[in-house]
Write an enzyme that holds these catalytic residues in place. Structure first.
Site, PDB file in Angstrom:
ATOM      1  N   ILE A  14       4.953  -2.629  -0.459  1.00 48.47           N
ATOM      2  CA  ILE A  14       4.921  -3.572  -1.575  1.00 48.47           C
ATOM      3  C   ILE A  14       5.334  -2.879  -2.872  1.00 48.47           C
ATOM      4  CG2 ILE A  14       2.481  -3.234  -2.159  1.00 48.47           C
ATOM      5  CD1 ILE A  14       4.402  -6.573  -2.198  1.00 48.47           C
ATOM      6  N   LYS A  90      -3.073  -7.738  -5.438  1.00 46.58           N
ATOM      7  CA  LYS A  90      -4.002  -8.658  -4.787  1.00 46.58           C
ATOM      8  C   LYS A  90      -4.315  -8.162  -3.373  1.00 46.58           C
ATOM      9  CE  LYS A  90      -1.222 -10.522  -1.632  1.00 46.58           C
ATOM     10  NZ  LYS A  90      -1.502 -10.585  -0.199  1.00 46.58           N
ATOM     11  N   ASP A 168      -4.963 -11.874   3.955  1.00 44.34           N
ATOM     12  CA  ASP A 168      -4.106 -11.111   3.055  1.00 44.34           C
ATOM     13  C   ASP A 168      -2.953 -11.982   2.558  1.00 44.34           C
ATOM     14  OD1 ASP A 168      -3.273  -8.307   1.968  1.00 44.34           O
ATOM     15  OD2 ASP A 168      -1.477  -9.116   2.920  1.00 44.34           O
TER      16      ASP A 168
END
Length: 308
Positions: A14, A90, A168
């Site tokens: 990510i 997040k 997730d």
């Protein structure tokens, strides 16, 4: 506008796919260092752990924490105590208590804390919120389905306690839901499907309700092999709204709407910079609270083992 030196902590998929390009395109931030035990980014100074970074680079006033949620609390606490502004990928923590503790610590330290929900910055989300603001919502249907082998290949941590499993990605849908609905909802019941060999769910079915007779149903599944399904349909007394492609496209009563956006992660860094400039924080725990409620209220069922 002053450019703020920032460090990325946790250089995984990510970070490479989203955070690094977003910082490179940002007028507010410049990537000054990374923290990674497995190698950082070519041409960028790297440190083995966050304590080393904080000791060596007092000039870096902001950190972006991109590691999995379990170790994130300790890193965030260390950065806050060192007087650094903190941006959290997040979910913002492995538990609600962690997030609330970080909020208190940031307030006491006088630094900005930003719990990011990147899907809220998808191009169709703000227009959807505005359209729904004065309408009576009756029903919401959420389908958030993808292939875990494509999006989280070999990531064992995501199957462990605190890794959230299918939540997730599912929490992205919940972050959009809580952003666009004009009134809050609460979880009534849930069914969580756990593979026999895993400690986190591979699928979840959720039912929410609200004080105004709204009915919300959500289905999350990591076994979808026919392509991603990231969509939310909202039925009101005055038409039907559809968000698709994770909120990137918006349709109202079957008509595609023109939407614009600079990209989810560039928008996150713009927001983080604005928070630092204003000496403010932004920490909404509601998507994580809904997930915690699902684990607390949900019926657990065992399904076939999952093998990567």
């Amino acid at each position: 506008m002053t450019t703020t030196p920032i460090a990325i902590v946790g250089v995984g998929k990510i970070a490479r796919d989203q955070h690094v390009p977003a910082i490179a395109d940002s007028s507010r931030f410049a990537l000054a260092a990374t923290v990674s035990g497995s190698g950082g980014i070519e041409g960028i100074e790297n440190h083995g752990d966050i304590d080393a970074l904080l000791a060596a680079r007092p000039d870096i006033s902001a950190v972006s924490l991109c590691m999995p949620p379990i170790p994130r609390f300790a890193a965030a606490r260390a950065a806050i105590r060192a007087g650094r502004h903190v941006m959290l990928e997040k979910p913002p923590g492995a538990s609600v208590a962690e997030v609330l503790t970080l909020e208190r610590l940031a307030r006491e330290a006088g630094v900005s804390l930003f719990a990011t929900w990147h899907s809220r910055h998808a191009a169709g989300v703000a227009p959807a919120r505005d359209w729904l603001r004065d309408r009576h919502v009756r029903r919401v249907r959420i389908d958030w389905k993808e292939d875990v082998r494509k999006w989280h290949p070999g990531q064992a941590w995501i199957w462990e306690p605190g890794g959230l499993g299918v939540f997730d990605p599912g929490i992205n849908a919940l972050s959009i839901m809580t952003e666009i609905l004009p009134a809050p909802v609460y979880l009534r019941k849930a069914t969580l499907s756990f593979p026999e060999n895993r400690a986190a769910p591979i699928a979840a079915d959720l039912s929410f309700a609200g004080s105004d007779e709204i009915d919300v149903e959500a289905a999350f599944d990591w076994r979808e092999e026919g392509g991603e399904i990231w969509q939310i349909e909202v039925s009101t007394d005055d038409g039907t709204l559809n968000l698709r492609e994770g909120g990137a496209t918006l349709r109202i009563d079957g008509v595609d709407q023109a939407v614009e956006g600079r990209g989810e992660y560039p928008a996150l860094y713009e927001r983080f910079g604005a928070l630092i400039e204003a000496a403010e924080s932004d920490l909404d725990p509601m998507p994580l609270i809904h997930v915690a409620d699902a684990f607390m209220l949900g019926r657990h069922v065992r399904v076939a083992p999952f093998h990567d």
